[in-house]
Motif scaffolding. Structure first.
Motif, short mmCIF file in Angstrom:
data_model
loop_
_atom_site.label_atom_id
_atom_site.label_comp_id
_atom_site.label_asym_id
_atom_site.label_seq_id
_atom_site.Cartn_x
_atom_site.Cartn_y
_atom_site.Cartn_z
N GLY A 170 0.83 -1.20 0.00
CA GLY A 170 0.00 0.00 0.00
C GLY A 170 0.86 1.24 0.00
O GLY A 170 2.10 1.16 0.03
N LEU A 186 -14.34 -5.51 -1.29
CA LEU A 186 -13.58 -5.06 -0.13
C LEU A 186 -13.36 -6.23 0.83
O LEU A 186 -14.24 -7.07 1.03
N LYS A 214 -5.61 -6.76 -6.07
CA LYS A 214 -5.07 -6.07 -7.24
C LYS A 214 -4.76 -7.04 -8.37
O LYS A 214 -4.89 -6.71 -9.55
N TYR A 254 -3.96 -4.92 -1.98
CA TYR A 254 -3.57 -3.51 -1.85
C TYR A 254 -4.40 -2.87 -0.75
O TYR A 254 -5.64 -2.92 -0.78
N GLU A 255 -3.71 -2.27 0.26
CA GLU A 255 -4.43 -1.64 1.36
C GLU A 255 -5.05 -0.32 0.90
O GLU A 255 -4.41 0.47 0.20
N ILE A 256 -6.29 -0.10 1.29
CA ILE A 256 -6.99 1.12 0.91
C ILE A 256 -7.39 1.89 2.16
O ILE A 256 -7.42 1.34 3.27
N LYS A 257 -7.70 3.16 1.97
CA LYS A 257 -8.16 4.03 3.05
C LYS A 257 -9.63 4.33 2.81
O LYS A 257 -10.01 4.76 1.71
N GLN A 291 -10.49 7.79 1.42
CA GLN A 291 -9.85 8.23 0.18
C GLN A 291 -10.52 7.55 -1.01
O GLN A 291 -10.74 6.34 -1.00
N LEU A 334 -11.06 5.92 -4.70
CA LEU A 334 -10.25 5.01 -5.49
C LEU A 334 -10.99 4.67 -6.79
O LEU A 334 -12.19 4.92 -6.93
N THR A 372 -12.09 1.63 -9.38
CA THR A 372 -12.28 0.19 -9.44
C THR A 372 -13.28 -0.15 -10.54
O THR A 372 -14.02 0.73 -11.01
N PRO A 411 -14.48 3.97 -0.96
CA PRO A 411 -14.72 2.52 -0.88
C PRO A 411 -16.13 2.15 -0.44
O PRO A 411 -16.72 1.20 -0.96
#
Length: 223
Positions: free
Chosen positions: A34, A62, A80, A97-100, A103, A105, A107, A139
């Motif tokens: 990430g 997720l 990913k 892949y680490e997501i916040k 934030q 994104l 997809t 997300p």
């Protein structure tokens, strides 16, 4: 929003030999990375991974990954890349892949249709050109699917990306107003068939003419 949980284990050994040993034990190697974390080597159980894929709650993609970094705190991630054997279709390797959650994104989301097109009822053919579309959002706002009502579509009608209506906070980025689906007439393919038939007829006529000339030549030679 409920997020699917997936257990992982840290791994120390890398390389083809270690990967084969993991697969024989019912696990596949993977990595977790990430923007703000160091890349971690891990493995996940194949059966648990398959159960996750078959879970209807996994539609948004997720995952709460637990144990991949050696700790007990889950990390929210997305897949990913998932490598599979092209012949045996076995899983080979997986990248997380680490997501916040705060934030946005990008997809991919599947495209689905509802209703029956008027054009299809009259003999037309529905052509879905884009079965997935890229969306950009938080997300938690990722839609399960992008649904398109095709009931009013007649033969020759199309749906373009600019005509879609999505939830607030969801964007579909695009530079060109591309076509997602269209209803075409089966007659569009007939000219090609006619051309092929005409070409065959001309070929047969040419062959018959050549045979006639050969016969005449043979008679003349006989004289």
């Amino acid at each position: 929003m409920e997020i699917i949980k997936l257990n992982a284990e840290p791994r120390q050994e890398t390389g083809k030999g270690a990967a084969r040993s993991l697969r024989r034990a019912g696990r596949i190697p993977g990595v977790l990375y990430g923007a703000d974390i160091e890349t971690k080597q891990l493995s996940v159980g194949i059966q648990e991974l398959e159960r996750m894929f078959n879970n209807p709650k996994f539609t948004r993609g997720l995952i709460n990954l637990v144990g991949g970094d050696g700790g007990k705190k889950p990390r929210t991630v997305m897949i990913k890349e998932l490598q599979q054997d092209p012949v045996k279709d076995h899983y080979l390797h997986i990248d997380f892949y680490e997501i916040k959650m705060d934030q946005k994104l990008a997809t991919m989301v599947p495209v689905t249709t509802t209703g029956t097109s008027k054009g299809v009822e009259e003999g037309g053919i529905l052509q879905i050109i884009r079965r997935e579309l890229e969306v950009y959002c938080l997300p938690a706002d990722i839609p399960e699917q992008i649904e398109i009502d095709i009931s009013e579509l007649d033969v020759g009608d199309s749906v373009h990306v600019s005509e879609l209506h999505v939830a607030e906070g969801v964007e579909i980025p695009y530079e060109a107003d591309f076509t997602i689906l269209t209803v075409v007439s089966p007659k569009m393919e007939e000219p090609e068939e006619v051309e092929e038939e005409e070409a065959l007829e001309e070929g047969e006529e040419g062959a018959e003419g050549a045979e006639g000339e050969e016969s005449e030549s043979s008679e003349e030679s006989g004289e």
